[in-house]
Design a protein around this motif. Structure first.
Motif, PDB file in Angstrom:
ATOM      1  N   GLY A  16     -11.727  11.057  -3.901  1.00  9.90           N
ATOM      2  CA  GLY A  16     -11.859  10.885  -2.465  1.00  9.90           C
ATOM      3  C   GLY A  16     -10.545  10.481  -1.823  1.00  9.90           C
ATOM      4  O   GLY A  16      -9.471  10.642  -2.409  1.00  9.90           O
ATOM      5  N   THR A  17     -10.639   9.919  -0.620  1.00  9.29           N
ATOM      6  CA  THR A  17      -9.442   9.607   0.157  1.00  9.29           C
ATOM      7  C   THR A  17      -8.444   8.772  -0.630  1.00  9.29           C
ATOM      8  O   THR A  17      -7.249   9.092  -0.682  1.00  9.29           O
ATOM      9  N   GLY A  19      -8.560   8.055  -4.007  1.00  8.71           N
ATOM     10  CA  GLY A  19      -8.260   8.634  -5.315  1.00  8.71           C
ATOM     11  C   GLY A  19      -7.252   9.754  -5.252  1.00  8.71           C
ATOM     12  O   GLY A  19      -6.294   9.790  -6.035  1.00  8.71           O
ATOM     13  N   HIS A  20      -7.440  10.684  -4.308  1.00  4.89           N
ATOM     14  CA  HIS A  20      -6.465  11.786  -4.258  1.00  4.89           C
ATOM     15  C   HIS A  20      -5.126  11.307  -3.700  1.00  4.89           C
ATOM     16  O   HIS A  20      -4.073  11.858  -4.047  1.00  4.89           O
ATOM     17  N   GLY A  21      -5.138  10.253  -2.882  1.00  7.25           N
ATOM     18  CA  GLY A  21      -3.871   9.687  -2.421  1.00  7.25           C
ATOM     19  C   GLY A  21      -3.086   9.052  -3.560  1.00  7.25           C
ATOM     20  O   GLY A  21      -1.867   9.254  -3.680  1.00  7.25           O
ATOM     21  N   ILE A  22      -3.771   8.287  -4.404  1.00  3.18           N
ATOM     22  CA  ILE A  22      -3.123   7.667  -5.563  1.00  3.18           C
ATOM     23  C   ILE A  22      -2.617   8.751  -6.516  1.00  3.18           C
ATOM     24  O   ILE A  22      -1.501   8.669  -7.055  1.00  3.18           O
ATOM     25  N   THR A  23      -3.434   9.764  -6.735  1.00  2.00           N
ATOM     26  CA  THR A  23      -3.032  10.884  -7.594  1.00  2.00           C
ATOM     27  C   THR A  23      -1.763  11.540  -7.078  1.00  2.00           C
ATOM     28  O   THR A  23      -0.810  11.792  -7.837  1.00  2.00           O
ATOM     29  N   GLN A  24      -1.733  11.824  -5.791  1.00  2.00           N
ATOM     30  CA  GLN A  24      -0.564  12.482  -5.197  1.00  2.00           C
ATOM     31  C   GLN A  24       0.693  11.651  -5.381  1.00  2.00           C
ATOM     32  O   GLN A  24       1.742  12.175  -5.793  1.00  2.00           O
ATOM     33  N   VAL A  25       0.610  10.360  -5.089  1.00  2.00           N
ATOM     34  CA  VAL A  25       1.793   9.508  -5.171  1.00  2.00           C
ATOM     35  C   VAL A  25       2.279   9.386  -6.614  1.00  2.00           C
ATOM     36  O   VAL A  25       3.487   9.445  -6.881  1.00  2.00           O
ATOM     37  N   ALA A  26       1.351   9.229  -7.552  1.00  2.00           N
ATOM     38  CA  ALA A  26       1.755   9.123  -8.956  1.00  2.00           C
ATOM     39  C   ALA A  26       2.418  10.408  -9.428  1.00  2.00           C
ATOM     40  O   ALA A  26       3.457  10.382 -10.099  1.00  2.00           O
ATOM     41  N   ALA A  27       1.841  11.557  -9.068  1.00  3.12           N
ATOM     42  CA  ALA A  27       2.419  12.838  -9.485  1.00  3.12           C
ATOM     43  C   ALA A  27       3.771  13.079  -8.823  1.00  3.12           C
ATOM     44  O   ALA A  27       4.698  13.606  -9.450  1.00  3.12           O
ATOM     45  N   LEU A 143      -5.620  -3.227  -8.254  1.00  2.00           N
ATOM     46  CA  LEU A 143      -4.486  -2.524  -7.651  1.00  2.00           C
ATOM     47  C   LEU A 143      -5.009  -1.912  -6.355  1.00  2.00           C
ATOM     48  O   LEU A 143      -5.503  -0.783  -6.349  1.00  2.00           O
ATOM     49  N   HIS A 144      -4.924  -2.674  -5.288  1.00  2.00           N
ATOM     50  CA  HIS A 144      -5.500  -2.268  -4.003  1.00  2.00           C
ATOM     51  C   HIS A 144      -4.439  -1.570  -3.174  1.00  2.00           C
ATOM     52  O   HIS A 144      -3.609  -2.216  -2.541  1.00  2.00           O
ATOM     53  N   PHE A 145      -4.468  -0.244  -3.190  1.00  2.00           N
ATOM     54  CA  PHE A 145      -3.552   0.560  -2.396  1.00  2.00           C
ATOM     55  C   PHE A 145      -4.011   0.573  -0.942  1.00  2.00           C
ATOM     56  O   PHE A 145      -5.198   0.500  -0.650  1.00  2.00           O
ATOM     57  N   MET A 146      -3.050   0.697  -0.038  1.00  4.69           N
ATOM     58  CA  MET A 146      -3.367   0.796   1.371  1.00  4.69           C
ATOM     59  C   MET A 146      -3.530   2.262   1.764  1.00  4.69           C
ATOM     60  O   MET A 146      -2.930   3.151   1.175  1.00  4.69           O
ATOM     61  N   ASN A 147      -4.338   2.508   2.773  1.00  6.60           N
ATOM     62  CA  ASN A 147      -4.680   3.855   3.220  1.00  6.60           C
ATOM     63  C   ASN A 147      -3.918   4.201   4.507  1.00  6.60           C
ATOM     64  O   ASN A 147      -3.909   3.389   5.430  1.00  6.60           O
ATOM     65  N   PRO A 148      -3.280   5.390   4.560  1.00  8.29           N
ATOM     66  CA  PRO A 148      -3.188   6.464   3.562  1.00  8.29           C
ATOM     67  C   PRO A 148      -2.126   6.169   2.511  1.00  8.29           C
ATOM     68  O   PRO A 148      -1.003   5.775   2.844  1.00  8.29           O
ATOM     69  N   VAL A 149      -2.480   6.382   1.258  1.00  8.70           N
ATOM     70  CA  VAL A 149      -1.624   5.975   0.143  1.00  8.70           C
ATOM     71  C   VAL A 149      -0.232   6.619   0.181  1.00  8.70           C
ATOM     72  O   VAL A 149       0.762   5.933  -0.070  1.00  8.70           O
ATOM     73  N   PRO A 150      -0.109   7.924   0.519  1.00 10.05           N
ATOM     74  CA  PRO A 150       1.236   8.512   0.503  1.00 10.05           C
ATOM     75  C   PRO A 150       2.173   7.954   1.567  1.00 10.05           C
ATOM     76  O   PRO A 150       3.389   8.140   1.463  1.00 10.05           O
ATOM     77  N   VAL A 151       1.635   7.292   2.572  1.00  9.65           N
ATOM     78  CA  VAL A 151       2.436   6.816   3.695  1.00  9.65           C
ATOM     79  C   VAL A 151       2.663   5.306   3.661  1.00  9.65           C
ATOM     80  O   VAL A 151       3.767   4.824   3.945  1.00  9.65           O
ATOM     81  N   MET A 152       1.640   4.552   3.303  1.00 15.74           N
ATOM     82  CA  MET A 152       1.708   3.089   3.356  1.00 15.74           C
ATOM     83  C   MET A 152       2.520   2.544   2.185  1.00 15.74           C
ATOM     84  O   MET A 152       2.411   3.026   1.056  1.00 15.74           O
TER      85      MET A 152
END
Length: 286
Positions: A16-17, A19-27, A143-152
């Protein structure tokens, strides 16, 4: 437990929002990522969202087409939890329901090596309770990422009752390899971020419902008066009103009536007006 230099493959549970944000940033930062969800439709939606997000970075000149292709090449989508068996660290980002998270962590403890750190992206729930569903509470951390993960830029590291010091250190180090800045919180309801943020959003909704000002002026007043990028009603729509309600209900249960959800927040959720993701919340969206 793995050292930070030994982490090559990241497992992400939930497409979801978050999960795919964390995936994108890690990749994007060079990790191989296995992203798992329970239905192929959810996996496909997550992968499509990553592609769209990367396209925007390319369009803005912040990423080359080759970097986009390389990032996508490092991501595998799956519906099988067993495909996370070779992950060096796993981040869970499923719905904010304790029973579901505990089930996920119990299963993760079965399919991953004993020394693998299991991190939860929970925004309000007890890391200690989630960890108790496993046989490795010392290796469980928030590990509480902020939304949107790729930007925050921020990640909140939450220390459970039995989280080992080296697990906490690895959580900080991992987030920093993603070019995130971290802060640390004890495992108390809402941690730092949502213990303060959710009452702010909730009070903004109450102020609108009670006619203190228009929604536009409430948001404008907070932007101009406190230098935040979004006012409370705008931010609630962006987060998702259902997510805000779940978080506020958890805080209400744990901390008392001062966290009781605003009536209008509950009514919006009951109507299915959840914010940007449904096209309508406090504002309307294309």
């Amino acid at each position: 437990m793995h050292d930070i230099d030994e982490i090559q493959t990241v497992g992400v549970v939930g497409a979801g929002t978050m999960g795919h944000g964390i995936t994108q940033v890690a990749a994007t930062h060079g990790y191989d990522v296995v992203m798992r969800d329970v239905e192929q439709e959810f996996v496909d939606d997550g992968l499509a969202a990553i592609e769209s997000s990367l396209d925007r970075f390319v369009d803005k000149g912040e990423m080359s087409a080759d970097e986009r292709a390389a990032t996508l090449g490092r991501i595998i989508g799956t519906t099988e939890l067993a495909d996370l068996a070779d992950a060096d660290i796993v981040v869970e980002a499923v719905v904010e329901k304790m029973a579901i998270k505990r089930d996920v962590f119990a299963d993760l403890a079965e399919v991953t090596d004993d020394d693998v750190v299991l991190a939860t992206n929970t925004s309000t729930l007890s890391v200690t309770s989630i960890a108790a569903a496993t046989d490795r509470a010392a290796r469980v951390v928030g590990l509480h990422f902020m939304n949107p993960v790729p930007v925050m830029d921020g990640v909140e590291v939450v220390v459970g009752e039995r989280t080992a010091d080296e697990t906490t250190a690895l959580a900080h180090a991992f987030a920093e390899t993603l070019d995130k800045e971290t802060w640390e919180a004890d495992d108390k309801p809402g941690f730092v971020s949502n213990r303060i943020l959710m009452p702010w959003i909730n009070e903004g909704i109450r102020a609108f419902d009670e006619g203190v000002a228009t929604k536009e002026d409430i948001d404008r007043g907070m932007r101009l008066g406190t230098n935040v990028p979004m006012g409370p009603l705008e931010l609630a729509d962006h987060i998702g009103l259902d997510v805000c309600l779940d978080a506020t209900e958890t805080l209400h249960q744990e901390l008392g009536d001062r966290y009781a959800p605003a009536y209008l927040l509950r009514r919006k959720v009951e109507a299915g007006d959840l914010g940007k993701k449904t096209g309508r919340g406090f504002y309307e969206y294309d």
